[in-house]
Design a protein around this motif. Structure first.
Motif, PDB file in Angstrom:
ATOM      1  N   UNK A  53       0.254  -9.052   2.361  1.00  0.00           N
ATOM      2  CA  UNK A  53       1.273  -8.949   3.396  1.00  0.00           C
ATOM      3  C   UNK A  53       1.286  -7.573   4.035  1.00  0.00           C
ATOM      4  N   UNK A  54       1.163  -6.535   3.209  1.00  0.00           N
ATOM      5  CA  UNK A  54       1.103  -5.167   3.737  1.00  0.00           C
ATOM      6  C   UNK A  54      -0.123  -4.978   4.615  1.00  0.00           C
ATOM      7  N   UNK A  55      -1.247  -5.571   4.212  1.00  0.00           N
ATOM      8  CA  UNK A  55      -2.484  -5.446   4.986  1.00  0.00           C
ATOM      9  C   UNK A  55      -2.357  -6.112   6.355  1.00  0.00           C
ATOM     10  N   UNK A  56      -1.752  -7.299   6.392  1.00  0.00           N
ATOM     11  CA  UNK A  56      -1.529  -7.970   7.680  1.00  0.00           C
ATOM     12  C   UNK A  56      -0.611  -7.126   8.559  1.00  0.00           C
ATOM     13  N   UNK A  57       0.411  -6.551   7.937  1.00  0.00           N
ATOM     14  CA  UNK A  57       1.294  -5.655   8.675  1.00  0.00           C
ATOM     15  C   UNK A  57       0.553  -4.444   9.210  1.00  0.00           C
ATOM     16  N   UNK A  58      -0.367  -3.896   8.416  1.00  0.00           N
ATOM     17  CA  UNK A  58      -1.171  -2.756   8.875  1.00  0.00           C
ATOM     18  C   UNK A  58      -2.025  -3.122  10.081  1.00  0.00           C
ATOM     19  N   UNK A  59      -2.624  -4.307  10.035  1.00  0.00           N
ATOM     20  CA  UNK A  59      -3.472  -4.752  11.142  1.00  0.00           C
ATOM     21  C   UNK A  59      -2.644  -4.952  12.415  1.00  0.00           C
ATOM     22  N   UNK A  99       6.293  -3.039   1.830  1.00  0.00           N
ATOM     23  CA  UNK A  99       5.558  -4.051   1.074  1.00  0.00           C
ATOM     24  C   UNK A  99       4.526  -3.421   0.158  1.00  0.00           C
ATOM     25  N   UNK A 100       3.852  -2.374   0.642  1.00  0.00           N
ATOM     26  CA  UNK A 100       2.827  -1.732  -0.172  1.00  0.00           C
ATOM     27  C   UNK A 100       3.426  -1.069  -1.399  1.00  0.00           C
ATOM     28  N   UNK A 101       4.575  -0.400  -1.239  1.00  0.00           N
ATOM     29  CA  UNK A 101       5.211   0.230  -2.392  1.00  0.00           C
ATOM     30  C   UNK A 101       5.604  -0.808  -3.437  1.00  0.00           C
ATOM     31  N   UNK A 102       6.105  -1.951  -2.986  1.00  0.00           N
ATOM     32  CA  UNK A 102       6.458  -3.019  -3.923  1.00  0.00           C
ATOM     33  C   UNK A 102       5.215  -3.635  -4.554  1.00  0.00           C
ATOM     34  N   UNK A 103       4.120  -3.716  -3.804  1.00  0.00           N
ATOM     35  CA  UNK A 103       2.878  -4.245  -4.363  1.00  0.00           C
ATOM     36  C   UNK A 103       2.364  -3.350  -5.480  1.00  0.00           C
ATOM     37  N   UNK A 128      -8.082  -4.963  -3.825  1.00  0.00           N
ATOM     38  CA  UNK A 128      -9.013  -5.792  -3.042  1.00  0.00           C
ATOM     39  C   UNK A 128      -8.313  -6.583  -1.939  1.00  0.00           C
ATOM     40  N   UNK A 129      -7.117  -7.106  -2.224  1.00  0.00           N
ATOM     41  CA  UNK A 129      -6.367  -7.846  -1.209  1.00  0.00           C
ATOM     42  C   UNK A 129      -6.020  -6.946  -0.034  1.00  0.00           C
ATOM     43  N   UNK A 130      -5.616  -5.713  -0.330  1.00  0.00           N
ATOM     44  CA  UNK A 130      -5.274  -4.762   0.722  1.00  0.00           C
ATOM     45  C   UNK A 130      -6.505  -4.364   1.521  1.00  0.00           C
ATOM     46  N   UNK A 131      -7.614  -4.097   0.826  1.00  0.00           N
ATOM     47  CA  UNK A 131      -8.824  -3.586   1.469  1.00  0.00           C
ATOM     48  C   UNK A 131      -9.429  -4.582   2.444  1.00  0.00           C
TER      49      UNK A 131
END
Length: 288
Positions: free
Chosen positions: A170-176, A216-220, A231-234
């Protein structure tokens, strides 16, 4: 020449993000695993100077990212942030006085080499600078919907791998999405000056999306092991950014048989990320 500057600024942004990763994971490790999805987590972290220093590095990374996006394609710039992971390992090794193992170095080479192969094969090229409003509505809706679904999945699971991976994705999608909005805002600045920047809705959109991604990243990071979240984030950030670049900005990448080295590069990145996330240095960093 624009692509050269875009790559340089993206690499500086990745290095800044890597520094933030080291500092903020150190801070996040000082709070216990949470059984709930807490906004209070950010309040607790705000009292930790190390986390604040990491947040400063995130702001610097955002500035470099904006410069990179103003010079190059979204589908070129965002995948370069994959290098944040090996950079973070190198910085952590230096800061903590630990040597990287042979497997760690091989994993770093896998990530760097895989990214080089994938980008060389894809050969991303810039498209339009002002996507139409309807296209923005679809792209934003899809991203927000996907993030909401991942958050629902995470909230229904206890702390562990699935919860960490869901929040990281979710954090990665938000980053994109943040990067896509930021690209539009930087073009508004270039064409209309600072007034155009603050009049563009994308400016406030990327600020909101970016803040949500940090949350989201802090919670992850606090919800489960690094081997699940990293890996999910990357990969998710790179893949979603590529999709947004092609569908939103009409950027082009090579297809056909070029998909074979592109997939091979992505698999090398995934393999390297999995190995790095399992290294003693990564565990030490995650555990503080």
């Amino acid at each position: 020449m624009q692509s050269v500057w875009a790559v340089l600024f993206a690499l500086l942004g990745a290095a800044s993000n890597a520094t933030a990763t080291v500092l903020q994971r150190k801070a996040a490790s000082t709070v216990p695993l949470s059984a709930g999805f807490r906004l209070r987590l950010i309040v607790e972290l705000l009292h930790r100077p190390v986390w604040l220093a990491g947040f400063g590095a995130i702001v610097l990374a955002a500035c470099f990212q904006a410069l990179a996006l103003s010079e190059g394609a979204l589908s070129l710039v965002q995948p370069l942030f994959v290098l944040e992971l090996p950079m973070a390992m190198l910085i952590a090794g230096f800061v903590l006085g630990r040597r990287l193992t042979r497997d760690s170095w091989l994993a770093v080479l896998a990530v760097v080499g895989g990214l080089g192969v994938a980008l060389a094969a894809a050969d991303p090229q810039g498209g339009i600078t002002h996507p139409p409003g309807g296209r923005w509505a679809v792209a934003t809706g899809c991203c927000v919907g996907a993030v909401a679904l991942l958050v629902v999945v995470a909230r229904r699971r206890p702390p562990g791998r699935l919860r960490a991976a869901s929040l990281a994705a979710g954090a990665a999608i938000g980053n994109a999405l943040t990067a896509a909005l930021m690209k539009a805002a930087t073009h508004a600045w270039q064409s209309e000056g600072i007034a155009g920047f603050f009049e563009a809705w994308q400016t406030y959109g990327f600020a909101l999306a970016g803040a949500g991604s940090v949350f989201l990243l802090q919670n992850a990071m606090q919800s489960g092991p690094l081997v699940a979240s990293q890996p999910a984030l990357t990969l998710t950030d790179a893949l979603v950014s590529l999709a947004l670049g092609v569908t939103l900005y009409e950027e082009t990448v090579r297809t056909g048989w070029w998909l074979l080295p592109e997939i091979a590069g992505a698999l090398a990145i995934l393999a390297g990320a999995l190995v790095l996330a399992r290294t003693p240095l990564a565990r030490l960093l995650a555990e503080g």
